[in-house]
Each structure stands twice: as C-alpha cells, then as structure tokens.
Design an enzyme around this catalytic site. Structure first.
Site, PDB file in Angstrom:
ATOM      1  N   ASP A  75       0.930  -1.126   0.188  1.00 22.83           N
ATOM      2  CA  ASP A  75       0.043   0.021   0.232  1.00 22.83           C
ATOM      3  C   ASP A  75       1.147   1.340  -0.304  1.00 22.83           C
ATOM      4  O   ASP A  75       0.019   2.191   0.058  1.00 22.83           O
ATOM      5  CB  ASP A  75      -1.126  -0.398   1.164  1.00 22.83           C
ATOM      6  N   ASP A 486       3.873   0.778  12.744  1.00 24.62           N
ATOM      7  CA  ASP A 486       2.946   0.194  12.938  1.00 24.62           C
ATOM      8  C   ASP A 486       3.395  -1.620  13.760  1.00 24.62           C
ATOM      9  O   ASP A 486       2.685  -2.184  14.608  1.00 24.62           O
ATOM     10  CB  ASP A 486       2.948  -0.941  11.483  1.00 24.62           C
TER      11      ASP A 486
END
Length: 890
Positions: A75, A486
């Site tokens: 992404d 993350d």
C-alpha cells in the site's frame, strides 16, 4: 499491522514541502539545474537492514502463462517480483523520487499472460490532499526492471480504504494491447488500447460507484468514493488475438455491484439477479467450469467488515448460488481473499479478511463451493484444531512476543487477509498477504488428505516498514536501533539477519522517537503510541531489554524524547502534554518551563545538562537538564515545524539543523555556540534530515549525511569536510520516494549510512571508498594501450538529457588513473556528473577519475554518467581521446 492510515512523518510536513513540479521516474528524468555547490560522486551498494515484511500486502498476482512469475503490491512500499531461485522478492519501484513519493503506493498490478515480460502498475497513495500528485500507470517490458509512465488526470489510492479489493487493473488475455483500470473518486472505468501508453474513460460505463467508508470525514480519506473495484476477463469468450468478448467489472455499490459486457466493452449492463446489500471485493472466474466466484463484505476493508457472503454465478445460465461456508448470521467478518486452483477446476478458497479475533479464517472447497472445510475448527471451545502448522523461524517477531489465551494463538494465521492466491502451475503452493507479511505453503495438498500443511513467511526481500527515527550507537551490541510505524522498532546486531523480536515491554504500535546516552550507549529511551498503556520506555542494556516508564498527565502520543549524554536524565515532549524532564528512568516527570508544547527535543552529546528544542521557527536551549529553556536569539530558521536537528557527538554546542518548506526558509544550518546563532550553508537548497558518521581518513570532523537538494539535484548526500563539498551517494535507480524522517551515519564504519523510508524499510549504503581517503581527482593519468568508448544517451527531454559512458581498457596493461576527452558537436553543456570529475571549456569536455575508480585493469572498464543541456540538436561526440590515445568508438 497497518490498522490506521500510515503517513508517518508525512502528515507533519508543511504542504509546501511536498509541492512542486512533479518530475518523472528514472526512465523519464527531469531537467536538472547546474550545481550551486561542489558535488562529487561515489559508488554505493544499497541493501535493507533485514526485517522482512512489516506492512500490509493487499495484492499478489501470478502470471497465467509463465511458471514462477509472480508479483506483490504494497500500500505504501512499492511493488515486488518473486525470485524463484532464492525464494525472495525483488523491489521494483525504488526509482520513484522525492517529488512523486505518492507513486510508491500501488493500488493494482497486472501481469500480461500473452507477453509475460510485460507488467503494469497503477500507482498513487492518496486520493485526498495528503498526496499532491495525480496517479499514473507504469508499464514495463522487462518485468519491472525499468518503467515508462502514463500520467492520469486523477488520483489513485494505494493506501486508501478499499485498497485490498481488486485487481482494478487488468490486461485482456487475448488482445494484450487492451487494458482496463477501475478508478476511485467517481472517475469511472478507463481503457487503454495501446498497451498502457494512453488512457481514456469508458464513457458508456454506467456506474462510477457510490460507497464511502465515512461520509462525515472532512479530511477526504474515509469519505472518498471507492469507485471501480475489479475487472475480470472471461478468456473463454475470445479467439486468437480478437479482444475478449465478456468482461466483468465490480463496482463499490451495494445495490449494483457487478456489471458485464459481452461485446468487448462496447456496451455494459448490470448483471441480473445479483445479490444486494454487500460490496463485491473480488470477482474470480473459473473459466473451465464457467463459474464467476464473488467475495462480498458489508464494508470496503481492509480491516473493517462485520458481515459477508460468498456467491457463485454460472456464466452460461445466469444462475446465482449462495455458496457461503457459514450462515450470514454467524459471520462477524467480511470475505475478500478469493482464488481458484487452475490445475484443479472446482477448487476454490476464500478468507475472512477482517476477523482479528481470535484469528483470520481460510476456507476451501473442492466442489465449486458446494461444501467447505476450514483452516481451523473448534474442538471444545476455546480449544482449536488446526489443519496447518506455523513455522515463523525466519521471522520470529511475527509472534509479537505474545502468549495469548485460547482461542487466540501466536503467531496468528493472519489479519487483513485480502490477497490469497493458489499458484496457477502448482496446486501445492499458496501465498496470502496479511497486515504484516506474506505467508505461504508449498504442501497445500495436505489440506485435503487429512495431514497438516506448513505455513511459513514467504517475504524475504519485501521490506515494508515506515521509519520514524534511527540511531547507531558508537559501542555495544546494537549496530542500529530503529523506530517504526505499526510494529514498533528493532535492535539490529546483524544487518543481514532478521531480529528475533521487535521492542517489547511495552509493545508500542508505533515508535515515534528514540535516543541513547552518547557516553553510555547502554542507556536507551524510546517514545511511542499505545492504545492503552505507557508511552515511554527505557533500556539499560543497549536496547536488548526494556521496561516501561510512567506518563505525565494528559499524554496521548509518543512525540520526541532525548537522553542526557551520560544517561542521568531525560527530556520528553509527548503529544497531549508539554515538555517534561526526569532524573532517572521516568518514574516522575516535571514540566519544563520556557518551551512550548509540541517542541522537538534533542540533547547535547557532551554536556549532560544541556538540551535543545525547536518549535515554530524558534530554537530553545536548556543548561539545567531540561528544568528550564530559554529561546535563542537565532533568526532566519524555518518558520514551520518540518525540522530535524542533531548535536554533534564529541563537541559541546555543535548543532546542525535541517528542514523548512519551499515557500519559506529551507536548507541546512550550523551552530557552533549551542544554538545562539546559526549559519545557513550555501548551496544546500533544501535539506530534511541530518546525521553523523565516522570521519574519513585524515579528516578532523565527522562525516555529514543528509536527504537534501543540492545543486538542483534531490538525493542522499555525504560531506567529509563540514559541508563545504557534497557527494551524492545514491542514484536515480535508488531513491525510495520520501526519505525525510531520519538519517544517520555509522560511527564505527566509514561511509555507511542508514536512510529512513516511508514504506521501504531501513535502507543502508556502504561506500566503495573504504576509508574516505580516496577523495576526488588524483594525478594526471598517463595510461597507455588501447581503449574503447561506449557513449549512450539514456534519456532526453526538452532542453536536457542524460548520458552514460563506458570506458574500456582494451590494452594489456592496467591504468592507474585516466582522463577521457571529447568535444560536443552541438554546443551541449554538462550540468552534473557522477563517478567522475568533469571540466568543460567551450565544446571541449574532460572526464577524470576519482580516487576510488582510478585503477582499471586490462580487459576491464569504468562507467560514469552525466546530465546536460542541449538545444536544436543533441548529436553524439564522434571521437574520444585518453590522453593522446584515440579510443575506438562503439
């Protein structure tokens, strides 16, 4: 796992920083202005500090006609090609430059079954204002080694909601000059009839989509129309090279999700009898049996979704059959991952992509969806029986260091499992993407025979972390400490090996800042984000083990943190609270005075009582350990907060500051008096990071590294003379999009630099000049023997061009220095050169060796390149001389 839209520091940048005329990719370079600073060149070898994965892989694409040819899209981190010989992935979009950083987001991939060397990528990261550039379709005829670009008149969203749907880009399997692209934002369906070179809207396509995740989102991120979701050709409806007759298109519209054309796209109609109330994430055709399978969810993904269904459409009869493996009432997830076994028609698999707890689920049917089995079942709750075993020994951090209670397990089977593919040539191999890695198996047949198949990470070479901060201690076991989005961050003791675990105790979802005590590197501090828990942590063993600190009242995020040079105290500027200081390991924090909330904080690397801060154009200094700060009288600094600054190890009060925006002050500043005054370095037009590394041989000052624009060129630069001259150490093939978060040299290895990326992990480079003693230039060479020259214009644009030159020693004796001369035939002018030192007088040009590439053995060659300007005609030189020796022209 990417649970929220990750921009890392991009969101913190002033809009002006990301603005400007968008240049093309490496295959189509922009014109470069003549350098305003002395720029040399060096040859670097670039690698990743291995983490393996670390982000969401929403798409995996196998070529349908060539065995072992597969691609993965990410992404925010580019695209990759599978290398069967090494069982690893090769990055394909490292040539994406700073001004088009958005093209590292890949919304779709398509591999040409007619001509397998051709591959296409639809690129663009955000459809809202976060990404200032439009999307593009990249096309390659060499499997992604090089690309050409077709700009689109709208944005694409590789990191937008719905990014796991697809594939939105598809090549006609009969007439491969025809491609379709589904666009977001109400832009409709687009078609190319010239192999992706140009695109036009299919104006008669009846539905541009209407689904948005959150209509109330004022940022435009969750409120964008997710548009056209996928395109699928029915290859059984074409003959020869005639365009495929039947095409299915999925639309983000819960009432009108699937459309069909039976006349090669001339007309379109809503597919009659289709289910409503759901979004069709995928549409996969089993042409052998005449079934179109569809995976439905009530949300667009990749991490939402509360209900779902699977359906089968019989293409010959128009019959719809609900083949859901569980009743709709029993789903708490949507379906998305969907694949069929091309070797065994009737075998279909699907995923429950949004099932976080207790785990994702994978379903398999061998009778076209008539009956299903699951990857795992409950025996007696909460106990599970798995058809698989997990082997994460190659990426042990995938367990997150967790020891959950049943029915959860560590590591998880996955989450955000929207990419699922059975190898079309090998029924035993399956790959699927998660929010953190690519998993796969090569003994899938065990599923049906009653045995257990083994799932392993199939992710080596695919590096997808977003990097917020980097630190390289001068001693101790850690070569590198990283702060990541993350997955928190890692301590690398060996850059070539995956660390056993990310930072734990606590596990920050994102680490925003880290620092170590310069004179006592065993002491390390990090700050980060956590949904529930502390936001600061400490280590006393060089980052190997950690313990949590306590938060002052009001803390909502990590912010920036700094350690005193001796580790005796810390200054922290968290989100949600003002700047604070603590003696010892953060058991009690006190508010600092004289410095505004949200300031960036750093420490002096010599004096343990001196700390620095920056906020909104003002520099702040504390000489009492962070108790109080005083605003410096320094002026002319960037007015915004897009700034990184660091103090030099070993010298008190030596501070370097990089940052700014294109609509104001922007560049690199240096202070030798602890921030009382700063001097802006001439020739550095823009700079966004600053770091230090081991000094070159004979140099008295540490090596500087920066991500900057110098001499009109964007790149990663190094200086061994305190910023007087700069060496660009990357090249156009190694740009990695946005590199503005952090940079640091290695204090133990000359020339080694660690570069942050926003989705391509931690990149590090090593110089071919082992100690920096090579410098540039050298004595005038007097080589003897024969020589040959290949002069190639590799790119040309209006007023500018790029050329590569190869000089070969075709004689029998080595050269210990060289100088190659020629005359331009049409008044061309060299602007910037690399791997050589150049001079020009009128039409006459001389390209001379640097220290590190002076020696050329007999039968060997040396290469260099340059950019230049031209007008009218750009003819090639016809004669080259090496000293007095004329060279053969190839």
């Amino acid at each position: 796992m990417r649970r929220t839209p990750v921009l890392t520091a991009v969101l913190g940048l002033a809009a002006g920083l990301l603005a400007g005329t968008p240049p093309a990719l490496a295959a189509q370079p922009v014109e470069k202005a003549a350098p305003s600073a002395s720029i040399a060149a060096d040859t670097y070898t670039w690698k990743n500090a291995r983490i393996d994965g670390g982000g969401f892989v929403p798409g995996i694409v196998f070529n349908r006609s060539e065995k072992n040819l597969a691609y993965a899209r990410t992404d925010i981190g580019g695209a990759y090609r599978w290398q069967e010989s090494s069982k690893s992935w090769t990055p394909l979009l490292d040539s994406v430059g700073w001004d088009r950083w958005g093209h590292t987001g890949v919304v779709s991939l398509a591999s040409d079954a007619v001509a397998p060397s051709k591959v296409y990528a639809a690129v663009g990261t955000y459809t809202n204002s976060w990404d200032p550039g439009n999307g593009a379709v990249l096309r390659s005829s060499d499997r992604g080694a090089t690309w050409q670009k077709a700009d689109l008149p709208f944005k694409l969203g590789g990191n937008m909601p719905g990014r796991g749907m697809g594939e939105r880009l598809a090549v006609d399997p009969r007439r491969n000059s025809v491609l379709y692209l589904g666009a977001p934002s109400g832009k409709g369906l687009w078609r190319s009839t010239d192999s992706g070179a140009t695109w036009s809207q299919v104006t008669n396509f009846p539905n541009v989509g209407n689904y948005v995740q959150d209509p109330t989102d004022t940022s435009g991120y969750a409120s964008d129309n997710q548009g056209i979701a996928w395109v699928t050709f029915d290859e059984s409806t074409g003959t020869g090279t005639n365009a495929t007759g039947t095409i299915y298109v999925g639309v983000a519209d819960k009432d009108n999700a699937v459309y069909r054309s039976t006349d090669a796209g001339a007309t379109w109609s809503r597919l009659a009898g289709q289910p409503t109330g759901y979004l069709a994430h995928k549409g996969v055709l089993d042409a052998a049996n005449g079934y179109l399978y569809l995976a439905y969810s009530d949300k667009g993904g990749p991490y939402d979704g509360g209900k779902g269904q699977l359906w089968r459409y019989a293409t010959a009869t128009g019959t719809w059959t609900n083949i859901s493996p569980v009743a709709e009432a029993d789903t708490y997830y949507g379906f998305s991952g969907l694949t069929v076994d091309r070797q065994k028609p009737g075998t279909v698999m699907a995923t429950a992509y949004s099932s976080w707890w207790p785990d994702t689920q994978i379903f398999r049917s061998t009778d076209s969806g008539g009956t299903w089995t699951k990857a795992w079942d409950y025996t007696s709750y909460p106990n599970r029986s798995n058809r698989y075993t997990m082997d994460v020994s190659s990426s042990p951090w995938l367990s997150w260091g967790a020891n959950p209670s049943p029915p959860e397990q560590a590591p998880k089977l996955g989450w955000m499992t929207e990419a699922l593919e059975i190898d079309p040539f090998n029924s035993a191999r399956m790959m699927y993407g998660t929010g953190a890695t690519v998993y796969g198996t090569e003994n899938l047949g065990q599923w049906d025979s009653g045995g257990q198949f083994t799932i392993k990470p199939m992710v080596q070479g695919l590096e997808e972390t977003a990097v917020n901060d980097l630190a390289a201690p001068p001693s101790g076991g850690a070569q590198l400490l990283s702060a990541l989005g993350d997955i928190g961050g890692f301590r690398h003791t060996d850059l070539t090996k995956v660390p056993s675990m990310m930072f734990t105790s606590p596990n920050f979802t994102t680490t925003t800042s880290l620092d170590f005590a310069e004179s006592s590197p065993g002491t390390v501090v990090r700050a980060g984000n956590l949904d529930s828990g502390p936001h600061v942590a400490f280590s006393t063993d060089n980052g190997a083990n950690w313990f949590a600190g306590t938060d002052p009242s009001g803390v909502s995020g990590g912010g920036t943190v700094a350690s005193a040079s001796d580790g005796s105290r810390f200054v922290w500027s968290p989100e949600g609270a003002g700047v604070h200081y603590a003696t010892g390991f953060g058991t009690s924090w006190s508010a600092s005075t004289g410095i505004p909330a949200g300031a960036i904080v750093e420490s002096d690397r010599v004096d343990p009582k001196t700390f620095y801060g920056f906020k909104s154009g003002r520099f702040y200094v504390s000489s009492d350990g962070g108790v109080s700060f005083t605003a410096s009288s320094a002026t002319g600094l960037p007015s915004g907060d897009s700034v990184r600054f660091k103090a030099l190890p070993g010298t008190k009060g030596d501070v370097w500051l990089a940052g700014g925006a294109s609509d104001g002050a922007y560049g690199l500043w240096h202070s030798t008096d602890g921030g009382a005054a700063f001097t802006k370095l001439p020739g550095v037009e823009q700079a966004d990071t600053i770091g230090f590394g081991k000094a070159a041989a004979g140099a008295s000052y540490q090596t500087l590294y920066t991500s900057a624009k110098i001499g009109g060129v964007r790149g990663i630069f190094r200086s061994t003379d305190k910023g007087t001259t700069w060496t660009r150490i990357n090249d156009d093939a190694h740009q990695w999009g946005w590199t503005g978060a952090a940079i640091t040299g290695d204090p133990r290895v000359y020339g080694r630099v660690y570069v942050s990326t926003n989705g391509r992990g931690v990149v590090y480079g090593d110089s071919s000049d082992a100690d920096g003693g090579g410098g540039g230039g050298g004595t005038d060479p007097t080589p003897t023997g024969a020589c040959a020259v290949t002069y190639k214009i590799t790119n040309q644009w209006s007023g500018g061009f790029q050329a590569d030159v190869q000089l070969s020693n075709t004689g029998s004796s080595p050269w210990h220095g060289w100088a190659l001369g020629w005359s331009f035939p049409n008044g061309q002018t060299v602007a910037q050169a690399w791997n050589t030192e150049h001079t020009q007088s009128g039409a006459a040009v001389t390209m001379k060796n640097l220290g590190w590439n002076a020696n050329v053995a007999a039968g060997s060659s040396v290469s260099f390149g340059f950019t230049g300007s031209w007008s009218g005609t750009n003819g090639k030189p016809t004669a080259f001389k090496l000293g007095d020796q004329s060279c053969t022209v190839n």
